[in-house]
Design a protein around this motif. Structure first.
Motif, PDB file in Angstrom:
ATOM      1  N   ARG A 104       0.837  -1.213   0.000  1.00 43.48           N
ATOM      2  CA  ARG A 104       0.000   0.000   0.000  1.00 43.48           C
ATOM      3  C   ARG A 104       0.869   1.258   0.000  1.00 43.48           C
ATOM      4  O   ARG A 104       0.612   2.193  -0.764  1.00 43.48           O
ATOM      5  CB  ARG A 104      -0.934   0.008   1.210  1.00 43.48           C
ATOM      6  N   GLU A 105       1.873   1.284   0.845  1.00 44.66           N
ATOM      7  CA  GLU A 105       2.745   2.457   0.966  1.00 44.66           C
ATOM      8  C   GLU A 105       3.484   2.729  -0.346  1.00 44.66           C
ATOM      9  O   GLU A 105       3.478   3.850  -0.853  1.00 44.66           O
ATOM     10  CB  GLU A 105       3.742   2.196   2.095  1.00 44.66           C
ATOM     11  N   GLY A 107       2.711   1.444  -3.285  1.00 48.02           N
ATOM     12  CA  GLY A 107       1.724   1.618  -4.347  1.00 48.02           C
ATOM     13  C   GLY A 107       1.211   3.043  -4.448  1.00 48.02           C
ATOM     14  O   GLY A 107       1.051   3.579  -5.548  1.00 48.02           O
ATOM     15  N   LEU A 108       0.962   3.677  -3.315  1.00 44.78           N
ATOM     16  CA  LEU A 108       0.505   5.072  -3.337  1.00 44.78           C
ATOM     17  C   LEU A 108       1.552   5.982  -3.968  1.00 44.78           C
ATOM     18  O   LEU A 108       1.229   6.857  -4.774  1.00 44.78           O
ATOM     19  CB  LEU A 108       0.178   5.544  -1.919  1.00 44.78           C
ATOM     20  N   ALA A 109       2.804   5.774  -3.605  1.00 44.09           N
ATOM     21  CA  ALA A 109       3.881   6.578  -4.201  1.00 44.09           C
ATOM     22  C   ALA A 109       4.004   6.299  -5.695  1.00 44.09           C
ATOM     23  O   ALA A 109       4.206   7.220  -6.500  1.00 44.09           O
ATOM     24  CB  ALA A 109       5.202   6.293  -3.486  1.00 44.09           C
ATOM     25  N   VAL A 111       1.629   5.264  -7.773  1.00 43.65           N
ATOM     26  CA  VAL A 111       0.492   5.865  -8.476  1.00 43.65           C
ATOM     27  C   VAL A 111       0.734   7.360  -8.701  1.00 43.65           C
ATOM     28  O   VAL A 111       0.389   7.901  -9.753  1.00 43.65           O
ATOM     29  CB  VAL A 111      -0.823   5.602  -7.715  1.00 43.65           C
ATOM     30  N   ARG A 112       1.342   8.017  -7.725  1.00 45.75           N
ATOM     31  CA  ARG A 112       1.661   9.444  -7.901  1.00 45.75           C
ATOM     32  C   ARG A 112       2.652   9.654  -9.047  1.00 45.75           C
ATOM     33  O   ARG A 112       2.504  10.591  -9.832  1.00 45.75           O
ATOM     34  CB  ARG A 112       2.202  10.036  -6.601  1.00 45.75           C
TER      35      ARG A 112
END
Length: 149
Positions: A104-105, A107-109, A111-112
């Motif tokens: 999750r951690e 993945g969020l970066a 996606v940005r």
């Protein structure tokens, strides 16, 4: 025939250029992109678990040495392996709580960075069109017979 070849070359070169940028990003920390792909694929699986062969089929990146990579991820506490009850020869791979957190951690970066590198190059309507065209291309492949000499 020439147009298909030119379109493929353009798509392939765009993918290579983007992958090089993604690999150079400072978001992966102690993960490689291939290791992240394992975590990502497991995060999309029911219960965060897949058979090793299904994990390999679901990955976005080609992976020839998946078993060794899964062993390394297990030693780091990101996945765990077990033997399925119905097939003692198989291997189940499950995302651990720490593996899910890292996915999750990261993945969020990721996606940005995707939004930055892809989203800044194309308008929203073009992004939708690109998604639709590449989905059609991918989904058509099983119905196209392999070429024989």
């Amino acid at each position: 025939m020439r147009l298909a070849a030119e379109a493929w070359e353009s798509l392939f070169r765009a993918q290579v250029a983007l992958m090089r940028r993604f690999q150079a990003d400072d978001i992966w920390r102690d993960l490689t992109m291939r290791e992240y792909d394992v975590l990502f694929t497991l995060s999309r699986a029911p219960g965060g678990e897949l058979r090793l062969r299904d994990l390999n089929e679901g990955m976005l990146l080609a992976q020839s040495s998946l078993s060794r990579m899964v062993e390394r991820l297990e030693s780091r506490g990101l996945v765990e392996r077990s033997v399925p009850e119905d097939d003692a020869r198989g291997t189940l791979v499950r995302l651990t709580a720490e593996g899910a957190r890292r996915q999750r951690e990261t993945g969020l970066a990721h996606v940005r960075t995707i939004a930055e590198y892809v989203g800044q190059a194309l308008e929203p309507a073009e992004l939708e069109q690109l998604r639709d065209v590449t989905d059609r291309l991918r989904l058509a492949q099983p119905g196209i017979p392999p070429r024989t000499s």
